[in-house]
Write a protein that holds these residues in place. Structure first.
Motif, short mmCIF file in Angstrom:
data_model
loop_
_atom_site.label_atom_id
_atom_site.label_comp_id
_atom_site.label_asym_id
_atom_site.label_seq_id
_atom_site.Cartn_x
_atom_site.Cartn_y
_atom_site.Cartn_z
N ALA A 1 20.35 51.26 8.11
CA ALA A 1 20.19 50.57 7.31
C ALA A 1 20.47 51.38 6.56
O ALA A 1 21.25 51.49 4.62
N VAL A 2 20.33 53.05 6.31
CA VAL A 2 21.09 54.23 5.21
C VAL A 2 22.44 54.82 5.76
O VAL A 2 22.72 54.88 6.51
N PHE B 1 13.68 43.25 -7.26
CA PHE B 1 14.37 41.92 -5.54
C PHE B 1 14.36 42.43 -4.34
O PHE B 1 13.96 42.10 -3.39
N LEU B 2 13.86 44.20 -4.45
CA LEU B 2 13.29 44.11 -2.95
C LEU B 2 11.93 43.90 -2.83
O LEU B 2 11.29 43.41 -1.65
N PHE B 3 10.98 43.47 -3.37
CA PHE B 3 9.87 43.32 -2.91
C PHE B 3 9.78 41.27 -3.01
O PHE B 3 9.04 40.77 -2.35
N ILE B 4 10.97 40.68 -3.84
CA ILE B 4 10.83 39.42 -3.54
C ILE B 4 11.23 39.00 -2.33
O ILE B 4 11.34 37.76 -1.83
N GLN C 1 23.00 44.75 -4.59
CA GLN C 1 22.80 46.16 -3.10
C GLN C 1 22.24 46.54 -2.35
O GLN C 1 21.39 46.56 -1.34
N ILE C 2 20.50 45.57 -3.07
CA ILE C 2 19.14 45.27 -2.37
C ILE C 2 19.84 44.56 -1.12
O ILE C 2 18.80 45.25 -0.05
N PHE C 3 20.16 43.39 -0.91
CA PHE C 3 20.58 42.84 -0.05
C PHE C 3 21.76 43.70 0.94
O PHE C 3 21.00 43.38 2.24
N TYR C 4 22.85 43.95 0.90
CA TYR C 4 23.60 44.56 1.64
C TYR C 4 23.26 46.00 1.79
O TYR C 4 23.51 47.12 3.35
N SER C 5 22.47 46.73 1.02
CA SER C 5 21.80 48.15 1.44
C SER C 5 20.36 47.49 3.28
O SER C 5 20.70 49.02 3.31
N LEU C 6 19.92 47.37 2.64
CA LEU C 6 18.49 46.90 3.84
C LEU C 6 19.27 46.32 5.10
O LEU C 6 18.97 46.82 6.07
N GLY C 7 20.33 45.35 4.36
CA GLY C 7 21.11 45.38 5.86
C GLY C 7 20.45 43.87 6.89
O GLY C 7 20.56 44.28 7.60
N ALA C 8 19.81 43.25 6.35
CA ALA C 8 19.64 41.76 6.56
C ALA C 8 20.64 41.20 6.72
O ALA C 8 21.49 40.80 5.81
N GLY C 9 19.92 40.14 7.73
CA GLY C 9 21.62 38.69 7.71
C GLY C 9 22.75 39.53 8.89
O GLY C 9 23.45 38.93 9.31
N PHE C 10 22.86 40.78 9.22
CA PHE C 10 24.19 41.14 9.57
C PHE C 10 23.74 41.11 11.43
O PHE C 10 24.22 40.99 13.06
N ILE D 1 7.93 47.90 6.22
CA ILE D 1 7.76 48.27 5.01
C ILE D 1 8.31 49.67 5.03
O ILE D 1 8.46 50.28 3.71
N LEU D 2 7.80 50.38 6.67
CA LEU D 2 8.18 52.16 6.70
C LEU D 2 9.82 52.16 6.06
O LEU D 2 10.22 52.73 5.24
N THR D 3 10.69 51.14 6.83
CA THR D 3 11.94 51.78 6.87
C THR D 3 12.60 51.29 5.28
O THR D 3 13.52 52.03 5.35
N SER D 4 12.01 49.75 4.57
CA SER D 4 12.65 49.41 3.96
C SER D 4 12.44 50.61 2.86
O SER D 4 12.95 50.53 1.86
N THR D 5 11.22 51.21 2.87
CA THR D 5 11.13 51.84 1.32
C THR D 5 11.55 53.29 1.83
O THR D 5 11.90 54.06 1.02
N ILE D 6 11.58 53.96 2.63
CA ILE D 6 12.66 54.99 3.11
C ILE D 6 14.07 54.59 2.51
O ILE D 6 14.72 55.67 2.41
N ASN D 7 14.60 53.28 3.16
CA ASN D 7 15.52 52.68 2.43
C ASN D 7 16.13 53.08 1.45
O ASN D 7 16.74 53.85 0.86
#
Length: 598
Positions: free
Chosen positions: A65-66, A93-96, A306-315, A336-342
């Motif tokens: 993700a990072v 957008f991070l939270f929703i 940015q929030i979508f591509y940064s977290l990497g969901a969907g790949f 929660i932990l990994t997305s927050t660190i990201n």
């Protein structure tokens, strides 16, 4: 022998070992507890290994993700779109959407213990979206590895007493090259802003030495690959292969270096940066708050993407990684932990980047910004900091590329058993295949191929893929049933917030972003070069080549099933382990209660 709690539908009947062509080490004892508290014992073939340690998984997810989007793109977007004000849409957008989709993919992969394609046994008609994300992950590997190759080239070029992009006395420099040391606030650059001036030594090193762009006339004029970059690309593929050839047993160890090194480098750069004169000006520029920017819809679109591509969901990467978890792992806490660190990493990296850029502005008496390698070249001990910086880029790229390739390998080996039996060979073929295609991106006109792939291979197509994925899980499989699956794993159901996000908020968010990405599409350009129309059509062909798996597979699945029209529909949208209910006429999705459940 492992003992593991598994859901009821994963029970397999007890059978003699000789019925299966496996060794004893491939068999695990599974204890399953039904609703009445009675325990059953069965033997099950465990073809999927697990992470050696929990930390292996966490570092792999964080490492994927990072990536470069965190370290460079987020600080740039933050500065461009109102500084601290940009955090408002970003965090919203991070939270929703960001965290809910992240959590959904981890839970989906962990519960079903399958890759991106075979996980759709929960709703067979959507298996095409699994192939879509696998193809997209493969496409991304074609050009993302080139970025890593550039980083290696810069890294090797940094092992000199004087960095090659510090002056204009190199063979690749043009007569128009201007040394930034001779610039001041009164320097005339015509109508070109300093930040976009392309004749500095650092800019010419990139365009004329690394890319050799001046030797190509466009995408139709690629010429031959550069042998130096070919060697760097070969080294990237070599590292990827030997990181992945044994699956998570090998990749889970590599990330101890690749996922942690960027934080060490960022800390070193930050400590050095804040001690430079003018550093606070750069940080203030990064954090300045301009709430008027929030009136611009483009700011919200950029925050969403940015929030979508940064977290990497969907790949398909998060599904693949989570499929190697133990069944009762707390993936909610992991999400929660990994997305927050990201996201914290994105914010933190801005201080390291802008403290140095602020120093450059101080040196040149201007508030405009120039490329980061040039900024590093002006620091005392520039060679040391350049080496550190490009090692950071290398490690950021490697673990992200490892994640994408693992999604391809896991997704296809789970679906095709012959590939699973020959994983090492398939890993080699996949890695070597990405190398061959990536050679197009390191030709003397390769940056045009790179730009085309970067724009179309994982743009609208990946947004479309994760939208279909969210609809498939939340509506057709059902949020209530998905929540029950999570309860079987961790002992508690997701809260109402998560269920509402999965069923309503996240799909609407994704639909808006998909439409915005289409509506805001403009002509394709690289600097002043405008791509010809035929290349744009080729780009859309690349995008459609992955997206069309969704409708084509749905049609294929429908036509290949037996029964009446209604029965075929039922088989398509009913989990495979419940197909006996279709024969009984008891189809959950044919009842209003299913669609209203939350």
């Amino acid at each position: 022998m492992n003992i593991q709690v598994m859901p009821e539908h994963k029970l397999s009947s007890v059978a003699p070992l000789k019925m299966y062509n496996v060794e004893k080490k491939d068999v695990e004892l599974i204890l399953v507890k039904d609703q009445n508290g009675v325990q059953y014992t069965s033997s099950s073939i465990l073809a999927t290994p697990t992470w050696g340690k929990k930390l292996d998984f966490l570092l792999s997810v964080i490492g994927f993700a990072v990536d470069l989007a965190n370290v460079w793109r987020f600080p740039y977007l933050c500065y461009k779109n109102g500084g601290g004000a940009f955090l408002i849409p970003y965090l919203l957008f991070l939270f929703i959407a960001g965290m809910p989709l992240f959590y959904m993919e981890l839970a989906l992969g962990q519960y079903n213990r399958e890759g991106a394609a075979t996980v759709w046994k929960i709703c067979p008609v959507f298996k095409g979206v699994g192939y879509t994300v696998i193809i997209i992950a493969l496409y991304v590997g074609f050009y993302y590895n080139v970025i890593i190759a550039w980083s290696i080239y810069y890294l090797f070029s940094s092992f000199t007493s004087e960095l090659p992009w510090q002056h204009c006395n190199n063979t690749w420099n043009s007569p128009l090259c201007k040394d930034p040391k001779h610039f001041n606030s009164s320097t005339s650059l015509g109508n070109t802003p300093y930040a976009k001036y392309k004749r500095t030594p650092a800019a010419e090193f990139y365009t004329r030495e690394v890319l050799r762009l001046h030797e190509s006339h466009g995408i139709h004029d690629l010429k031959e690959p550069r042998w130096e970059l070919s060697l760097c690309l070969g080294l990237v593929v070599f590292i990827l292969y030997f990181s992945l050839w044994k699956g998570v047993k090998s990749s889970g160890k590599v990330v101890y270096i690749t996922a942690t090194m960027p934080y060490v480098v960022l800390l070193v750069l930050l400590v050095r940066g804040v001690t430079l004169p003018g550093a606070m000006n750069g940080i203030r520029a990064y954090l300045h708050i301009d709430l008027n920017k929030l009136n611009d819809p483009q700011v919200w679109i950029e925050a969403a993407t940015q929030i979508f591509y940064s977290l990497g969901a969907g790949f398909g990467v998060l599904i693949a990684f989570a499929s190697y978890n133990k069944f009762n792992n707390n993936c909610y806490r992991d999400a929660i932990l990994t997305s927050t660190i990201n996201c914290i990493t994105s914010f933190f990296s801005g201080f390291a980047i802008f403290s140095v850029l602020g120093y450059m502005a101080h040196e040149h008496g201007t508030t405009l910004f120039i490329i980061y390698p040039e900024a590093i070249s002006t620091l005392p001990g520039s060679t040391f900091f350049a080496i550190f910086f490009f090692i950071m880029l290398l490690t950021l790229g490697i673990d992200s590329s490892m994640g994408g390739m693992e999604a391809v390998i896991t997704g296809l080996t789970d679906d095709f058993k012959i590939l699973r039996r020959n994983r090492k060979l398939f890993t080699f073929v996949t890695a070597f295949g990405t190398f061959l295609v990536a050679l197009l991106c390191i030709t003397k006109g390769g940056i045009y191929i790179f730009t085309l792939l970067d724009t179309y291979a994982a743009g609208t197509s990946i947004l479309f893929g994760v939208l279909v994925e969210a609809i498939g899980v939340s509506w057709f499989y059902g949020v209530d049933r998905f929540s029950e699956d999570i309860e079987r794993m961790m002992g508690f159901k997701p809260g109402l917030y998560w269920r509402l996000c999965w069923k309503f908020v996240s799909p609407v968010f994704l639909l808006v972003v998909v439409l915005a990405s289409i509506v805001t599409t403009s002509e394709l350009k690289y600097e002043d070069y405008v791509f010809p129309r035929w290349s744009v059509w080729m780009g859309w062909g690349i995008a459609l080549s992955s997206m069309l798996f969704v409708p084509f597979y749905a049609i294929y699945k429908f036509l290949s099933l037996p029964g009446t029209f209604k029965q075929r529909i039922a088989y398509c949208i009913t989990p495979e382990h419940e197909h006996h209910l279709v024969e009984e006429g008891n189809v959950r999705q044919f009842k209003l209660k299913h669609w209203l459940a939350i």
